[in-house]
Design a protein around this motif. Sequence first.
Motif, PDB file in Angstrom:
ATOM      1  N   ALA A  82       6.106   5.356 -10.635  1.00 53.81           N
ATOM      2  CA  ALA A  82       5.182   6.264 -10.937  1.00 53.81           C
ATOM      3  C   ALA A  82       5.893   6.933 -12.446  1.00 53.81           C
ATOM      4  O   ALA A  82       4.694   7.200 -13.578  1.00 53.81           O
ATOM      5  N   SER A  93       0.852  -1.266  -0.293  1.00 52.06           N
ATOM      6  CA  SER A  93      -0.199  -0.215   0.042  1.00 52.06           C
ATOM      7  C   SER A  93       0.654   0.845  -0.262  1.00 52.06           C
ATOM      8  O   SER A  93       0.617   2.259  -0.675  1.00 52.06           O
ATOM      9  N   MET A 150       3.362   6.683  -5.001  1.00 48.95           N
ATOM     10  CA  MET A 150       3.155   7.056  -6.257  1.00 48.95           C
ATOM     11  C   MET A 150       1.747   7.894  -6.752  1.00 48.95           C
ATOM     12  O   MET A 150       2.086   8.698  -8.154  1.00 48.95           O
ATOM     13  N   GLN A 151       0.464   8.068  -5.918  1.00 52.76           N
ATOM     14  CA  GLN A 151       0.324   8.890  -5.296  1.00 52.76           C
ATOM     15  C   GLN A 151       0.154   9.971  -5.463  1.00 52.76           C
ATOM     16  O   GLN A 151      -0.032  11.374  -6.714  1.00 52.76           O
ATOM     17  N   CYS A 204      -1.177   5.505 -12.339  1.00 51.83           N
ATOM     18  CA  CYS A 204      -0.591   5.166 -11.226  1.00 51.83           C
ATOM     19  C   CYS A 204      -1.600   5.478  -9.904  1.00 51.83           C
ATOM     20  O   CYS A 204      -1.502   4.926  -8.885  1.00 51.83           O
ATOM     21  N   GLY A 210       1.895   2.523  -3.110  1.00 50.29           N
ATOM     22  CA  GLY A 210       0.850   2.766  -4.217  1.00 50.29           C
ATOM     23  C   GLY A 210       0.532   4.514  -3.451  1.00 50.29           C
ATOM     24  O   GLY A 210       0.514   4.848  -4.528  1.00 50.29           O
ATOM     25  N   THR A 211       0.738   4.938  -2.618  1.00 56.53           N
ATOM     26  CA  THR A 211       0.650   5.832  -2.177  1.00 56.53           C
ATOM     27  C   THR A 211       1.779   6.787  -2.508  1.00 56.53           C
ATOM     28  O   THR A 211       1.560   8.325  -2.717  1.00 56.53           O
ATOM     29  N   SER A 253      -3.651  -1.234  -4.842  1.00 61.41           N
ATOM     30  CA  SER A 253      -2.596  -1.078  -3.436  1.00 61.41           C
ATOM     31  C   SER A 253      -3.718  -1.890  -1.777  1.00 61.41           C
ATOM     32  O   SER A 253      -3.255  -1.587  -1.465  1.00 61.41           O
ATOM     33  N   TYR A 254      -4.908  -0.824  -1.891  1.00 60.73           N
ATOM     34  CA  TYR A 254      -5.096  -0.745  -1.176  1.00 60.73           C
ATOM     35  C   TYR A 254      -5.587  -1.949  -0.476  1.00 60.73           C
ATOM     36  O   TYR A 254      -6.267  -2.605   0.339  1.00 60.73           O
ATOM     37  N   VAL A 260      -3.803   2.170  -9.292  1.00 61.62           N
ATOM     38  CA  VAL A 260      -2.775   1.375  -8.793  1.00 61.62           C
ATOM     39  C   VAL A 260      -2.688   1.249  -7.837  1.00 61.62           C
ATOM     40  O   VAL A 260      -2.983   0.549  -6.755  1.00 61.62           O
ATOM     41  N   ASN A 261      -3.132   2.651  -7.178  1.00 59.38           N
ATOM     42  CA  ASN A 261      -2.828   3.384  -5.735  1.00 59.38           C
ATOM     43  C   ASN A 261      -4.066   2.608  -5.513  1.00 59.38           C
ATOM     44  O   ASN A 261      -4.115   1.871  -4.145  1.00 59.38           O
ATOM     45  N   GLY A 318       8.294   3.671  -5.108  1.00 63.98           N
ATOM     46  CA  GLY A 318       7.127   4.351  -5.563  1.00 63.98           C
ATOM     47  C   GLY A 318       7.279   5.317  -6.238  1.00 63.98           C
ATOM     48  O   GLY A 318       6.683   5.064  -7.879  1.00 63.98           O
TER      49      GLY A 318
END
Length: 456
Positions: A188, A51, A57-58, A200, A54-55, A207-208, A203-204, A184
């Motif tokens: 990204a 996760s 990346m966001q 992106c 993903g964070t 990821s959760y 994907v985030n 990440g």
Amino acid sequence: MTALPDATTVNPPRPGPRPRPEPRPEPRRGGALLALSVPNYRRYLSGQVVSLVGTWMQMVAQGWLALSLGASGTVLGLVTAAQFLPVLLFGAYGGLLADRADKRRLLIYTQVASGLLAASLAVADITGVVQLWMVALIAAGLGTVNAVDNPTRQSFVHEMVGPDVVANAVSLQSVAVNAARAVGPGIAGVLIAVAGTGVCFMVNAASYLAAIVALIRIDPRALRRRDPLPRARGQIREGLAYALRTPALRVPLVMMAVIGTLAYEFAVVLPLLGREVFHGGAGTYGLLTAAMGVGAVAGGLIVARRGRATPRALVGAAAGFGIVILAASVAPDVHLAAVAMMLVGAGSVAFLSIGNATLQLASAPHMRGRIMALWAVAFLGSTPVGGPTIGWISEELGARAGLATGGLAALLAAGYGARQLLGPAGQSGQPGQSGQPGPAEDAALPRSGSRSCSPG
């Protein structure tokens, strides 16, 4: 009827030396990965690693999307502030929810909410209807969720591993955050170049699912849980008053407020340092950031191996953090600055991990969520104040001055901590002394929200 004599009456004990008080248990020794021996924590951290990638990346994609929609540097700063401002405004309420609710279940809800917000931004971006106000709104939504998620997650670590391993577990969590920061943004960057920012965000959102599955797989029977805090009026004020009158809590929180406001503004000062001082571009900024991430991972593993959270260690970490920041601020070239930033990363994680564990060990179980919320407010909620302040100093006096301001703030906080925690008046502020609720006293504390002791 006459009572029969017992053994101690017939054979009275011989006089001898008075027994010494039982010492507080020392942290278990098991290397840097000790907390991974706890199955629940192992499941939890595996989901968090996915996760967290993903964070990051966001975060990269969110900033890039805002710029592509025409945001200026000031507007980009406001979008970033929108994600942290809810922590400042609602963090105390989030901590109260953490004390009242089943933490595992509440974390599942926060992961679902964050995933839905990320998916909403992905859909808006991919379909081409996204506008700048939508990016800011979703950033604020994620910040609001984080105001609940952060104190719940921090205090949940204690439930999974217990007091003897919590310092190690917190350090490993910091390692995971910084390892994700190293991975990440790179992923990204590739995805943005190949498929755009919307991928992106998607994907985030996906990821959760890893975090949700990990939380579902946690065995509730192995958790060290207390009954949820009953509803009552004034519980937020009660938590704040408890922190203020307890030196073992008040001092680390004040130190974090000072350091968090002025020293943790690297996202503001490092781009300016790379461009204005070393005359580089995005590559120079990336080098300094990556160096800090590498140092943070190494420092986190070292702190995890030591596994101790004491007032002396906290003060030492703050002082060391300040010294290496000052060293980075005067580095004559970019290569020495990168080396210094590795030390800054290590010092950063050391202070965060030791401070976090110190608060968890010193706080009463029924107060822990609210105390960790204050920690989040001091660290994350200070960004809307510290960012513009350091930005203004860097603009007026130069990027080196902006970075040095953070170093001086860390040294000031270390001096305050040494005076309050290590001086004669501070000896009563350590956990487990003079009414302070330490791990050994957890069982003696009531499970209601009423004030049960007058520490400090």
